[in-house]
Design a protein around this motif. Structure first.
Motif, PDB file in Angstrom:
ATOM      1  N   LYS A  33       0.864  -1.184   0.000  1.00 19.07           N
ATOM      2  CA  LYS A  33       0.000   0.000   0.000  1.00 19.07           C
ATOM      3  C   LYS A  33       0.899   1.233   0.000  1.00 19.07           C
ATOM      4  CE  LYS A  33      -4.025  -2.085   0.675  1.00 19.07           C
ATOM      5  NZ  LYS A  33      -5.086  -2.080  -0.279  1.00 19.07           N
ATOM      6  N   LYS A  35       1.293   5.460  -0.023  1.00 21.66           N
ATOM      7  CA  LYS A  35       0.661   6.722   0.342  1.00 21.66           C
ATOM      8  C   LYS A  35       0.990   7.755  -0.728  1.00 21.66           C
ATOM      9  CE  LYS A  35       0.799   5.893   5.272  1.00 21.66           C
ATOM     10  NZ  LYS A  35       1.002   6.494   6.581  1.00 21.66           N
ATOM     11  N   THR A  36       0.236   8.833  -0.761  1.00 20.55           N
ATOM     12  CA  THR A  36       0.504   9.874  -1.761  1.00 20.55           C
ATOM     13  C   THR A  36       1.914  10.435  -1.596  1.00 20.55           C
ATOM     14  OG1 THR A  36      -0.509  11.558  -0.357  1.00 20.55           O
ATOM     15  CG2 THR A  36      -1.924  10.508  -2.006  1.00 20.55           C
ATOM     16  N   ALA A 138      -3.383   7.580  -3.297  1.00 21.67           N
ATOM     17  CA  ALA A 138      -2.948   6.399  -2.556  1.00 21.67           C
ATOM     18  C   ALA A 138      -3.559   5.143  -3.163  1.00 21.67           C
ATOM     19  CB  ALA A 138      -3.352   6.525  -1.092  1.00 21.67           C
TER      20      ALA A 138
END
Length: 150
Positions: A33, A35-36, A138
């Protein structure tokens, strides 16, 4: 160089990576995953592990749409991370644009198939964003690594 904020079960040691017992090909999908804040130019980090005594054969890179701009710019490379985990020491595949629209990329390279084995230690596989996202979103990336015994 900015490193990724998250990790996964393989990198954290909660899951073991498969090791081939003979001449068979093995594949493992590593998911991460992002994140921005990870989707910046030169953002890099680990996504998976290449076990000792093995060499890569091919990979499949899949991604959510991580750049929602009308003219997306995010571009990734995949390879082996340096010891500090901040950059790719060896680039296997570059110019991957799958993150621009949520797609998959399958490929290999001369550098990848000629990668020498490590007899004693795991090596971390990494992603580096050579161009950051214009409008970061994201989401998840995945790397399915196909490898064999050396």
């Amino acid at each position: 160089m900015k490193m990724f904020a998250n990790t996964n079960d393989f990198l954290a040691g909660r899951k073991q990576v498969k090791t081939p017992s003979g001449g068979e090909l093995v594949s493992v999908r590593f998911a991460l995953k992002l994140k921005t804040t990870d989707l910046v130019t030169n953002g890099a980090g680990a996504i998976g592990i290449l076990p000792p005594g093995t060499v890569p054969v091919s990979l499949i890179f899949d991604s959510d749409d991580l750049d929602t701009n009308a003219a997306p710019t995010v571009v990734a490379s995949v390879g082996l991370l340096n010891d500090a985990g901040t950059d790719l020491a060896t680039v296997w595949v570059s110019g991957i644009t799958a993150c621009q629209s949520g797609a998959a990329f399958s490929g290999t390279s001369t550098a990848m198939v000629r990668e020498a084995q490590s007899l004693t230690s795991d090596r971390k596989i990494g992603i580096k964003f050579t161009t950051g996202a214009a409008s970061a979103q994201a989401g998840e990336v995945g790397l399915t690594l196909i490898y064999r015994s050396a």
